[in-house]
Design a protein around this motif. Structure first.
Motif, PDB file in Angstrom:
ATOM      1  N   LYS A  89      36.138  39.153  36.018  1.00  0.00           N
ATOM      2  CA  LYS A  89      37.223  37.396  36.874  1.00  0.00           C
ATOM      3  C   LYS A  89      36.909  36.819  37.594  1.00  0.00           C
ATOM      4  O   LYS A  89      35.914  37.652  38.203  1.00  0.00           O
ATOM      5  N   ASP A  90      37.818  36.012  38.591  1.00  0.00           N
ATOM      6  CA  ASP A  90      37.104  34.890  39.554  1.00  0.00           C
ATOM      7  C   ASP A  90      35.382  34.434  38.255  1.00  0.00           C
ATOM      8  O   ASP A  90      34.162  34.330  39.112  1.00  0.00           O
ATOM      9  N   CYS A  91      35.806  34.548  37.596  1.00  0.00           N
ATOM     10  CA  CYS A  91      34.201  33.484  36.903  1.00  0.00           C
ATOM     11  C   CYS A  91      33.777  32.269  36.969  1.00  0.00           C
ATOM     12  O   CYS A  91      34.718  32.148  37.677  1.00  0.00           O
ATOM     13  N   GLU A 120      36.855  29.971  35.414  1.00  0.00           N
ATOM     14  CA  GLU A 120      38.299  30.021  35.684  1.00  0.00           C
ATOM     15  C   GLU A 120      38.865  28.651  36.407  1.00  0.00           C
ATOM     16  O   GLU A 120      37.926  28.275  37.062  1.00  0.00           O
ATOM     17  N   GLU A 162      41.910  25.149  29.653  1.00  0.00           N
ATOM     18  CA  GLU A 162      41.540  25.761  27.884  1.00  0.00           C
ATOM     19  C   GLU A 162      41.005  24.848  27.147  1.00  0.00           C
ATOM     20  O   GLU A 162      41.871  24.135  26.455  1.00  0.00           O
ATOM     21  N   LYS A 165      36.209  38.316  25.733  1.00  0.00           N
ATOM     22  CA  LYS A 165      37.021  36.979  26.114  1.00  0.00           C
ATOM     23  C   LYS A 165      36.739  35.802  26.286  1.00  0.00           C
ATOM     24  O   LYS A 165      35.781  36.477  27.556  1.00  0.00           O
ATOM     25  N   CYS A 166      37.740  34.572  27.275  1.00  0.00           N
ATOM     26  CA  CYS A 166      36.955  34.197  28.484  1.00  0.00           C
ATOM     27  C   CYS A 166      37.747  32.754  28.418  1.00  0.00           C
ATOM     28  O   CYS A 166      39.269  32.890  27.741  1.00  0.00           O
ATOM     29  N   ASN A 167      38.043  33.049  29.902  1.00  0.00           N
ATOM     30  CA  ASN A 167      39.395  31.987  30.872  1.00  0.00           C
ATOM     31  C   ASN A 167      39.151  30.702  29.760  1.00  0.00           C
ATOM     32  O   ASN A 167      40.750  29.929  29.711  1.00  0.00           O
ATOM     33  N   ASP A 182      41.909  33.517  27.602  1.00  0.00           N
ATOM     34  CA  ASP A 182      42.368  34.968  27.849  1.00  0.00           C
ATOM     35  C   ASP A 182      42.370  35.003  29.530  1.00  0.00           C
ATOM     36  O   ASP A 182      42.099  34.205  29.959  1.00  0.00           O
ATOM     37  N   GLU A 183      43.004  36.286  30.252  1.00  0.00           N
ATOM     38  CA  GLU A 183      43.639  36.473  31.666  1.00  0.00           C
ATOM     39  C   GLU A 183      41.998  36.416  32.411  1.00  0.00           C
ATOM     40  O   GLU A 183      42.113  36.563  33.752  1.00  0.00           O
ATOM     41  N   HIS A 184      40.878  36.431  31.005  1.00  0.00           N
ATOM     42  CA  HIS A 184      39.192  36.762  32.084  1.00  0.00           C
ATOM     43  C   HIS A 184      38.286  36.587  31.191  1.00  0.00           C
ATOM     44  O   HIS A 184      38.437  36.928  30.577  1.00  0.00           O
ATOM     45  N   CYS A 185      37.385  36.580  31.841  1.00  0.00           N
ATOM     46  CA  CYS A 185      36.327  36.950  31.178  1.00  0.00           C
ATOM     47  C   CYS A 185      36.415  38.310  30.264  1.00  0.00           C
ATOM     48  O   CYS A 185      35.552  39.353  31.257  1.00  0.00           O
TER      49      CYS A 185
END
Length: 154
Positions: free
Chosen positions: A98-100, A103, A107, A139-141, A145-148
């Motif tokens: 999170k907080d990558c 972010e 998109e 997964k990737c922001n 996606d909601e997080h990486c």
């Protein structure tokens, strides 16, 4: 530089030696994003995948860590993101970040842009485990996606 090597190479410890009196030790995230996404992702063939994997693994191998927990702590310390183990099985772990750095970027469906960070994990874990470990971004922001998230296979 580590002058004891016959072939002079930089180490991760060398990277900590900062003596910028006026500018300090921080750079803006915009510069990191520009290097990663404009310079490498957009500027290199195959969206820079070969380069980022090679560079990331080399960085990961140089990190002064000895466990997955230390790796995740270092990701936080370096402000790469806030990683958490979200799945743990015998031969597979999933780490959500999170907080990558990505972010907040626009998109782009189907885009996974955090392969360098996954390759850093892979290089570090290969060294720690002393065997081949595979890390893949799942997964990737930027993909929406909601997080990486990374799948680590042993």
């Amino acid at each position: 530089m580590n002058k004891t090597n016959s072939v002079q190479e930089f180490t991760f410890e060398d990277m900590k030696k900062i003596s910028r009196a006026k500018m300090g030790k921080s750079l803006p995230i915009e510069l990191y994003r520009a290097i990663r996404l404009i310079g490498m992702y957009q500027g290199l063939p195959m969206k820079g995948k070969g380069t980022t994997v090679t560079v990331g693994r080399k960085i990961g191998e140089s990190l002064p860590i000895h466990s997955l927990e230390e790796l995740l702590d270092l990701f936080r310390e370096l402000k790469i993101g806030d990683p958490q183990v979200v799945l743990e099985e015998e031969h597979k772990i999933h780490v959500a970040v999170k907080d990558c750095f990505c972010e907040g970027l626009p998109e782009i469906e189907g885009s996974m842009v955090c392969d360098l960070e996954g390759a850093i994990m892979e290089g570090a874990l290969n060294k720690i485990k002393d065997k081949r470990v595979y890390v893949r971004e799942i997964k990737c922001n930027v993909n929406g996606d909601e997080h990486c998230e990374y799948e680590i296979r042993f």
